[in-house]
Design a protein around this motif. Sequence first.
Motif, PDB file in Angstrom:
ATOM      1  N   ARG A 209      -6.717   6.711   3.993  1.00  0.00           N
ATOM      2  CA  ARG A 209      -6.384   5.559   3.181  1.00  0.00           C
ATOM      3  C   ARG A 209      -4.884   5.527   2.906  1.00  0.00           C
ATOM      4  O   ARG A 209      -4.242   6.584   2.860  1.00  0.00           O
ATOM      5  N   VAL A 210      -4.349   4.344   2.713  1.00  0.00           N
ATOM      6  CA  VAL A 210      -2.950   4.259   2.294  1.00  0.00           C
ATOM      7  C   VAL A 210      -2.828   4.856   0.895  1.00  0.00           C
ATOM      8  O   VAL A 210      -3.774   4.857   0.102  1.00  0.00           O
ATOM      9  N   ASP A 211      -1.663   5.392   0.607  1.00  0.00           N
ATOM     10  CA  ASP A 211      -1.376   5.966  -0.706  1.00  0.00           C
ATOM     11  C   ASP A 211      -0.528   4.962  -1.486  1.00  0.00           C
ATOM     12  O   ASP A 211       0.665   4.814  -1.226  1.00  0.00           O
ATOM     13  N   LYS A 212      -1.148   4.258  -2.419  1.00  0.00           N
ATOM     14  CA  LYS A 212      -0.439   3.202  -3.128  1.00  0.00           C
ATOM     15  C   LYS A 212       0.662   3.751  -4.022  1.00  0.00           C
ATOM     16  O   LYS A 212       1.620   3.033  -4.347  1.00  0.00           O
ATOM     17  N   SER A 213       0.581   5.030  -4.408  1.00  0.00           N
ATOM     18  CA  SER A 213       1.652   5.619  -5.215  1.00  0.00           C
ATOM     19  C   SER A 213       2.927   5.784  -4.400  1.00  0.00           C
ATOM     20  O   SER A 213       4.007   5.988  -4.956  1.00  0.00           O
ATOM     21  N   LYS A 214       2.801   5.685  -3.065  1.00  0.00           N
ATOM     22  CA  LYS A 214       3.955   5.746  -2.170  1.00  0.00           C
ATOM     23  C   LYS A 214       3.997   4.468  -1.324  1.00  0.00           C
ATOM     24  O   LYS A 214       4.291   4.510  -0.133  1.00  0.00           O
ATOM     25  N   ASP A 216       5.929   1.843  -0.930  1.00  0.00           N
ATOM     26  CA  ASP A 216       7.106   1.424  -0.171  1.00  0.00           C
ATOM     27  C   ASP A 216       7.175   2.167   1.165  1.00  0.00           C
ATOM     28  O   ASP A 216       7.467   1.562   2.207  1.00  0.00           O
ATOM     29  N   GLN A 217       6.902   3.465   1.138  1.00  0.00           N
ATOM     30  CA  GLN A 217       6.924   4.255   2.381  1.00  0.00           C
ATOM     31  C   GLN A 217       5.770   3.863   3.297  1.00  0.00           C
ATOM     32  O   GLN A 217       5.932   3.758   4.518  1.00  0.00           O
ATOM     33  N   GLU A 218       4.594   3.635   2.695  1.00  0.00           N
ATOM     34  CA  GLU A 218       3.437   3.256   3.495  1.00  0.00           C
ATOM     35  C   GLU A 218       3.648   1.888   4.143  1.00  0.00           C
ATOM     36  O   GLU A 218       3.296   1.685   5.309  1.00  0.00           O
ATOM     37  N   ALA A 219       4.218   0.957   3.379  1.00  0.00           N
ATOM     38  CA  ALA A 219       4.484  -0.377   3.917  1.00  0.00           C
ATOM     39  C   ALA A 219       5.463  -0.304   5.082  1.00  0.00           C
ATOM     40  O   ALA A 219       5.307  -1.013   6.085  1.00  0.00           O
ATOM     41  N   LEU A 223       4.571  -1.626   8.859  1.00  0.00           N
ATOM     42  CA  LEU A 223       5.334  -2.689   9.508  1.00  0.00           C
ATOM     43  C   LEU A 223       6.130  -2.188  10.709  1.00  0.00           C
ATOM     44  O   LEU A 223       6.406  -2.962  11.632  1.00  0.00           O
ATOM     45  N   SER A 224       6.448  -0.899  10.742  1.00  0.00           N
ATOM     46  CA  SER A 224       7.094  -0.349  11.945  1.00  0.00           C
ATOM     47  C   SER A 224       6.090  -0.283  13.096  1.00  0.00           C
ATOM     48  O   SER A 224       6.435  -0.574  14.249  1.00  0.00           O
ATOM     49  N   LEU A 251       2.697  -7.886  -1.206  1.00  0.00           N
ATOM     50  CA  LEU A 251       1.342  -7.451  -0.882  1.00  0.00           C
ATOM     51  C   LEU A 251       0.790  -6.423  -1.854  1.00  0.00           C
ATOM     52  O   LEU A 251      -0.433  -6.296  -1.990  1.00  0.00           O
ATOM     53  N   LYS A 252       1.652  -5.705  -2.535  1.00  0.00           N
ATOM     54  CA  LYS A 252       1.201  -4.590  -3.364  1.00  0.00           C
ATOM     55  C   LYS A 252       0.088  -4.950  -4.342  1.00  0.00           C
ATOM     56  O   LYS A 252      -0.881  -4.184  -4.489  1.00  0.00           O
ATOM     57  N   PRO A 253       0.150  -6.093  -5.044  1.00  0.00           N
ATOM     58  CA  PRO A 253      -0.923  -6.401  -6.007  1.00  0.00           C
ATOM     59  C   PRO A 253      -2.309  -6.545  -5.382  1.00  0.00           C
ATOM     60  O   PRO A 253      -3.316  -6.393  -6.085  1.00  0.00           O
ATOM     61  N   ILE A 254      -2.391  -6.872  -4.086  1.00  0.00           N
ATOM     62  CA  ILE A 254      -3.707  -7.050  -3.465  1.00  0.00           C
ATOM     63  C   ILE A 254      -4.092  -5.871  -2.588  1.00  0.00           C
ATOM     64  O   ILE A 254      -5.102  -5.925  -1.866  1.00  0.00           O
TER      65      ILE A 254
END
Length: 385
Positions: A209-214, A216-219, A223-224, A251-254
Amino acid sequence: MSEAQIVITPVSGKKGRARFVDLGREFAARLPHSVPQLRGEQLELIDSGKNPFFGHARTQLFVAERGGRDVGRISAHIDELALAMPAEQGFGPGTGNFGYFDAEDEATAHALLATAEDWLRTQGMTRALGPISLSIWEEPGLLVRGQDHAPMIMMGHHPAEYRGWIESFGYTTAKSLLTYELDISREFPPLIQRIVKTGERNERINVRRVDKSKWDQEAAIVLSILNDAWSDNWGFVPFTPEEVAYAGKKLKPIIHEPLNMIAELDGKPVAFMLTFPDINSELSRIGGKLFPFGWFHLLRWLHKPKQANMRVPLMGVLKELHNSRLASQLAFMMISEIRRAAESEFNGQRGEIGWILDDNQGMVAIADAINSTVNREYLIFEKAL
């Protein structure tokens, strides 16, 4: 008595943008199954001071009037990054766009298209492609199949007659985009389940799963991969660093961790799948208005959507894995994990995948393999200027 003349006016500035957006909202309100969007978000998308798309684009908005009443709108715009893409990928040198197309009748539609074409010619363009509003990553295409049900998050919704009006002005189909509907309450076919289980036993593969606490790095990772995975696709335009940061923030809020996956191979991120709960169901309930109490209901819904249907708008696998069994296996593993979470944690019943290019054989095969069916089709038109 002769019919009143159609007058096309370029609009700009805060008042012009508000007029343009509000007119679009009026048209949307007339259309069955349309969902009212947040006005502030719509205004931001056409504000050059806020949307980084304008950092590499030229745009002009137009409104049509007749008898003192607004009867249509259109945008004409040129994406400098799209001009630099190979022509065989859809854009390329000389290609400008129209978008945000709404018209009360065929005469107004033709007048608007003619005005957008004239503006594109003055900018040196030799081809018009649209509707694309404004970026290919926002709302591309005209809905030509699927008007009988409400659109999901970040999908356009248009009257059936628009197609004929565009085609009667000399436009032909450049590309078809499809969305697929999936019953997420049902398990995938046995073959897909076996492929997923085989992947889960492979120690080289880690689907997480993506780590929402990070975030910016996950995004940035997501996108890369997207910029690499989609780089040979029709209509591809790369995300700039500014757009990556902007998209990540929007996108973060959703983003809900159980619904968004990154796949790693030998510890390296090689694929991703993003899934958004369908906020349109809540926007419909609050009428697209944050005040006086809409903001409260919306924030509560965003925190933990209940009985939410899902849309998979984006996924990608690095090009080095394209045309390999591993690419489809990673896709099945991610979507299988998301399906289980969507059903068990969000009470989801229905999912939508797309858009998918109609000639993207790999993605069409994946959609078919999990028993999803086409529920919506969008067309992008072209015309030599």
